[in-house]
Design an enzyme around this catalytic site. Structure first.
Site, mmCIF file in Angstrom:
data_model
loop_
_atom_site.group_PDB
_atom_site.id
_atom_site.type_symbol
_atom_site.label_atom_id
_atom_site.label_comp_id
_atom_site.label_asym_id
_atom_site.label_seq_id
_atom_site.Cartn_x
_atom_site.Cartn_y
_atom_site.Cartn_z
ATOM 1 N N ARG A 67 0.817 -1.326 -0.110
ATOM 2 C CA ARG A 67 -0.072 0.068 -0.004
ATOM 3 C C ARG A 67 0.772 1.231 0.076
ATOM 4 N NH1 ARG A 67 -5.106 0.677 4.028
ATOM 5 N NH2 ARG A 67 -3.296 0.621 5.211
ATOM 6 N N ASP A 68 2.120 1.227 -0.121
ATOM 7 C CA ASP A 68 3.095 2.462 0.000
ATOM 8 C C ASP A 68 4.347 2.371 -0.636
ATOM 9 O OD1 ASP A 68 3.382 5.180 0.377
ATOM 10 O OD2 ASP A 68 4.334 4.824 2.256
ATOM 11 N N ILE A 69 4.273 1.450 -1.823
ATOM 12 C CA ILE A 69 5.278 1.302 -2.490
ATOM 13 C C ILE A 69 5.758 2.674 -3.296
ATOM 14 C CG2 ILE A 69 6.140 0.161 -4.662
ATOM 15 C CD1 ILE A 69 6.359 -1.498 -2.402
#
Length: 201
Positions: A67-69
Site C-alpha cells: 500500500r505504499d510502494i
C-alpha cells in the site's frame, strides 16, 4: 528482497522491531544522482524495480498488500565486491491483508499521492494489483526521469490517477524500447483487471 525482521518486543510501553541494517540508501537517492540517459543506468533501474517486484510477489502470495510502494521504501544494500546494489523492500507499516479496508477511521485513503493506484485513491478494497500500479509509476520514473503525474495535492492526485491517462513514456524519451513502454502502461492501467495479475510476471 524484503528487509528482514529479527525480533520484536515492547519496552516501557513502546513497541519496537530489530531489523536488518541496510546501508546503501534508497532508490530515491539513486534516482536523484543517476544519469538517466546512460543505458547502464536504465538497466540498473529496471533491475531494481524487478527485485522490488519479486519481493511484492512473495508478499502478495502471503495475502499482504504493501500500500505504499515508492522509491523511498526500496532500500539498497551494497552489492558484494562493488557489484550492483541489492534491493530490500521496507516499511510494511501500512500493509494490510488483501480485502481489508483501505480507509482510516476518518475515511481518508492511505498512501503516497504520487504512487497511489486509482482504486486506492477511491478508498476501495485493494489487492496486489494496487502495488503493481505503484511499481508502474516507479518504472515510469526510472525510464523517463519524471513521474507520470506531477501532483501537489491529494485531490489532484485522485483526479489524475483515476481519470487522466499516463503520457506515453516514449514521447518523453523516444529511445526507450517499445516493450518497456508496453509494460509500464499496462502497470498503469486505470482498472486493476487490465494490469498484470502478479508482480513477478
Amino acid at each position: 528482497h524484503i528487509v528482514e525482521v529479527y525480533d520484536f518486543d515492547e519496552f516501557n510501553g513502546m513497541a519496537y522491531l530489530v531489523m536488518e541494517l541496510v546501508t546503501g540508501g534508497s532508490m530515491r537517492g539513486w534516482l536523484r544522482s543517476a544519469n538517466k540517459n546512460a543505458p547502464e543506468m536504465l538497466a540498473q533501474g529496471i533491475e531494481m524495480v524487478r527485485q522490488g517486484a519479486d519481493a511484492l510477489a512473495y508478499a502478495h502470495a502471503m495475502g499482504m498488500v504493501h500500500r505504499d510502494i515508492k522509491p523511498d521504501n526500496l532500500l539498497l544494500q551494497p552489492g558484494l565486491m562493488g557489484g550492483p546494489p541489492i534491493v530490500k523492500v521496507a516499511d510494511f507499516g501500512l500493509a494490510r491483508m488483501a480485502g481489508s479496508s483501505n480507509l482510516t477511521a476518518t475515511g481518508m485513503a492511505i498512501g503516497t499521492p504520487a504512487y497511489m493506484s486509482p482504486e486506492q485513491c477511491q478508498g476501495r478494497d485493494l489487492d496486489g494489483r494496487s502495488d503493481i500500479y505503484a511499481l508502474g509509476v516507479m518504472l515510469y520514473e526510472v525510464a523517463t526521469g519524471t513521474l507520470p503525474f506531477v501532483v501537489k495535492t491529494v485531490s489532484e492526485a485522485v483526479f489524475k490517477h483515476v481519470y487522466v491517462p499516463a503520457p506515453s513514456p516514449r514521447q518523453i524519451r523516444p529511445d526507450l524500447p517499445e516493450i518497456l513502454e508496453t509494460i509500464i502502461l499496462r502497470c498503469l492501467a486505470k482498472t486493476a483487471e487490465e494490469r498484470f495479475t502478479a508482480a513477478d510476471l
